[in-house]
Design an enzyme around this catalytic site. Structure first.
Site, PDB file in Angstrom:
ATOM      1  N   ARG A  73      31.720  32.994  -5.234  1.00  0.00           N
ATOM      2  CA  ARG A  73      32.460  34.526  -5.195  1.00  0.00           C
ATOM      3  C   ARG A  73      32.531  35.217  -5.944  1.00  0.00           C
ATOM      4  O   ARG A  73      32.873  36.329  -5.835  1.00  0.00           O
ATOM      5  CB  ARG A  73      33.445  34.179  -4.096  1.00  0.00           C
ATOM      6  N   THR A 112      28.725  40.814  -1.440  1.00  0.00           N
ATOM      7  CA  THR A 112      27.261  40.097  -2.116  1.00  0.00           C
ATOM      8  C   THR A 112      26.497  41.828  -1.686  1.00  0.00           C
ATOM      9  O   THR A 112      25.401  42.406  -3.307  1.00  0.00           O
ATOM     10  CB  THR A 112      26.513  39.213  -1.586  1.00  0.00           C
ATOM     11  N   ILE A 133      27.775  33.705   8.446  1.00  0.00           N
ATOM     12  CA  ILE A 133      28.774  32.792   9.732  1.00  0.00           C
ATOM     13  C   ILE A 133      29.260  34.069  10.537  1.00  0.00           C
ATOM     14  O   ILE A 133      28.892  33.727  11.588  1.00  0.00           O
ATOM     15  CB  ILE A 133      28.806  31.873   9.650  1.00  0.00           C
ATOM     16  N   ASP A 134      29.145  35.007   9.560  1.00  0.00           N
ATOM     17  CA  ASP A 134      30.365  36.310  10.751  1.00  0.00           C
ATOM     18  C   ASP A 134      29.744  37.165  11.427  1.00  0.00           C
ATOM     19  O   ASP A 134      30.141  37.641  11.982  1.00  0.00           O
ATOM     20  CB  ASP A 134      31.426  36.887  10.038  1.00  0.00           C
ATOM     21  N   MET A 176      36.159  30.847  12.813  1.00  0.00           N
ATOM     22  CA  MET A 176      36.112  32.059  12.014  1.00  0.00           C
ATOM     23  C   MET A 176      35.114  32.832  12.072  1.00  0.00           C
ATOM     24  O   MET A 176      34.945  33.502  12.887  1.00  0.00           O
ATOM     25  CB  MET A 176      35.587  31.036  10.245  1.00  0.00           C
ATOM     26  N   GLY A 177      35.376  33.531  11.268  1.00  0.00           N
ATOM     27  CA  GLY A 177      34.444  34.674  11.355  1.00  0.00           C
ATOM     28  C   GLY A 177      35.210  35.871  10.564  1.00  0.00           C
ATOM     29  O   GLY A 177      34.423  37.051  10.932  1.00  0.00           O
ATOM     30  N   ARG A 290      48.185  22.050  21.982  1.00  0.00           N
ATOM     31  CA  ARG A 290      47.835  21.913  20.807  1.00  0.00           C
ATOM     32  C   ARG A 290      46.383  22.496  20.439  1.00  0.00           C
ATOM     33  O   ARG A 290      46.315  23.823  20.641  1.00  0.00           O
ATOM     34  CB  ARG A 290      47.343  20.501  20.878  1.00  0.00           C
ATOM     35  N   VAL A 297      33.653  23.162   9.304  1.00  0.00           N
ATOM     36  CA  VAL A 297      32.579  22.510   9.916  1.00  0.00           C
ATOM     37  C   VAL A 297      31.539  23.584  10.104  1.00  0.00           C
ATOM     38  O   VAL A 297      30.481  23.328  10.592  1.00  0.00           O
ATOM     39  CB  VAL A 297      33.159  21.566  11.315  1.00  0.00           C
TER      40      VAL A 297
HETATM   41  O1  F6P Z   1      32.408  34.324   5.240  1.00  0.00           O
HETATM   42  C1  F6P Z   1      32.364  33.345   6.210  1.00  0.00           C
HETATM   43  C2  F6P Z   1      33.135  32.727   5.930  1.00  0.00           C
HETATM   44  O2  F6P Z   1      32.973  31.329   6.180  1.00  0.00           O
HETATM   45  C3  F6P Z   1      34.599  33.422   6.461  1.00  0.00           C
HETATM   46  O3  F6P Z   1      34.276  32.943   8.289  1.00  0.00           O
HETATM   47  C4  F6P Z   1      35.925  32.720   6.262  1.00  0.00           C
HETATM   48  O4  F6P Z   1      37.058  33.571   6.684  1.00  0.00           O
HETATM   49  C5  F6P Z   1      35.310  32.617   4.164  1.00  0.00           C
HETATM   50  O5  F6P Z   1      34.426  32.500   4.504  1.00  0.00           O
HETATM   51  C6  F6P Z   1      36.085  31.092   4.094  1.00  0.00           C
HETATM   52  O6  F6P Z   1      36.321  31.045   2.487  1.00  0.00           O
HETATM   53  P1  F6P Z   1      36.609  30.413   1.879  1.00  0.00           P
HETATM   54  O7  F6P Z   1      34.827  29.497   2.069  1.00  0.00           O
HETATM   55  O8  F6P Z   1      35.904  30.594   0.242  1.00  0.00           O
HETATM   56  O9  F6P Z   1      37.462  29.911   2.383  1.00  0.00           O
END
Ligand code: F6P
Length: 373
Positions: A73, A112, A133-134, A176-177, A290, A297
């Site tokens: 990053r 990027t 993936i977001d 995630m997202g 829960r 993943v």
């Molecule tokens: O941008 C992709 C992503 O997987 C997001 O969904 C998530 O918030 C972030 O990256 C997690 O980042 P890292 O792998 O640096 O913890």
């Protein structure tokens, strides 16, 4: 006509990156172009860590998850060097010329694109491909990686259903997202989650608890709550909005820095909010709760067929654009085709789920509680 092209992958890894690298490489080799890969994103370009992407290197990678180039990053203008962050743009520009590149193709998300745009302003010919993936990159219908993650998250929700049902529990699944709700909305709807909470719609916990209690009264004493990692309650949403507004309107550099630090602290405190949500729902509904955090993943493993196709389409299009001398653009997805979008229209923008999006409407129409009504 291009002779040498550089490629790097930056930001979080995404299923389909290797399919895109392969497409870029194969199309380039077909046109007699040499392809140089830089390891670990902009850092590798600064350190001049290269790998030649010849036909042997490109062989057998179509179905591989992750990225054969590695990623990071690190940003060109804020590169961590020792315990400092330094502007290394000049070194990256130097290495671009050292390899006599005609173009640098950067595979990444919105961040990027922003970094690539900076390099374009420093004089490099740059093309980006939208991966994450977001699915939150502006000006493209979709990003590659999203479809694979969507499938993984939807399958997880399918599996959580039977255990939630058997134990009469609430299961909260965090998806995630980043700051957008595309994955949670898609997976939640595809997996038939009873509640879907998105960053775009700050929720009221009592509305969520009421929806779960109503299901219980109607003979369904279990519920699945799909919560986006960026989702927040109305109160949290208001706090964050006030901070962001203050930051946007503040002219004094020092005060802006302080507000930024407050935003970072807020985001840190927000981590763990899914645990608090589970506890609160347990208290308000008298059902056991829960929590499952799907985490990385969702980003790992083999790309879906759809993502491989998309990455292949975008990768080959990037070479066609380079051959036409069309630089400083992102290759955006438009229906079945592609479109070159100027980087300044993408850099620094985030594509959130619009509140009138058809997927949102249909989720509501099948009775999904979005936490707001
Ligand atoms: O941008 C992709 C992503 O997987 C997001 O969904 C998530 O918030 C972030 O990256 C997690 O980042 P890292 O792998 O640096 O913890």
């Amino acid at each position: 006509m291009a002779k040498v092209i550089g490629v790097l992958t930056a930001g979080g890894d995404t299923p389909g990156l290797n399919a895109a690298i392969r497409a870029i490489g194969k199309a380039a080799l077909q046109d007699g172009i040499d392809v140089i890969g830089f390891r670990r994103g902009f850092r590798g370009m600064m350190e001049n860590r290269t790998v030649r992407l010849d036909s042997q290197a490109l062989s057998g990678i179509l179905t591989l998850g992750g990225t054969i180039l590695g990623t990071s990053r690190d940003k060109p203008h804020k590169m961590p060097i020792g315990n400092r962050k330094m502007d290394m743009t000049d070194v990256i520009v130097e290495n671009y010329h050292r390899h006599e590149l005609d173009c640098l193709i950067c595979l990444g998300g919105g961040g990027t694109a922003k970094n690539a745009f900076r390099l374009a302003k420093a004089g490099l010919n740059v093309i980006t491909l939208p991966k994450t993936i977001d699915n939150d990159v502006a000006k493209t219908d979709i990003t590659f990686g999203f479809d694979t993650a969507l499938g993984i998250a939807a399958e997880a929700i399918d599996r959580l259903h039977s255990t939630a049902h058997s134990h009469h529990r609430i299961i909260i699944v965090e998806i995630m997202g980043h700051r957008a709700g595309w994955l949670a909305l898609g997976a939640g709807t595809a997996g038939g989650a009873d509640v879907v909470l998105l960053p775009e719609i700050p929720y009221d916990i009592s509305i969520v608890a009421d929806a779960i209690s109503y299901r219980k009264r109607r003979g369904k004493p279990f519920s699945i709550v799909a919560v986006a990692e960026g989702a927040m309650s109305r109160r949290e949403g208001e706090t964050l909005k006030a901070l962001l507004d203050r930051e946007a309107n503040e002219e004094d550099k020092e005060t802006r820095k302080q507000i930024k630090a407050e935003i970072t602290a807020f985001n840190k405190a927000h981590q763990g909010s899914t645990v608090r949500l589970a506890q609160e729902l347990e208290n308000q509904t008298q059902l056991e709760a829960r929590m499952t955090i799907l985490g990385h993943v969702q980003r790992g493993g083999t790309p879906s067929a759809r993502d491989r196709l998309l990455a292949t389409r975008l990768g080959t299009e990037a070479i066609d654009l380079a051959q036409k001398g069309r630089f400083n653009v992102m290759v955006a997805v438009r229906g079945e085709g592609c479109e070159a979008v100027p980087l300044e229209e993408v850099a620094g923008k985030v594509k959130m789920v619009p509140l009138d999006h058809p997927r949102l409407r249909s989720a509501r129409r099948v009775g999904t509680c979005m936490g707001d009504e």
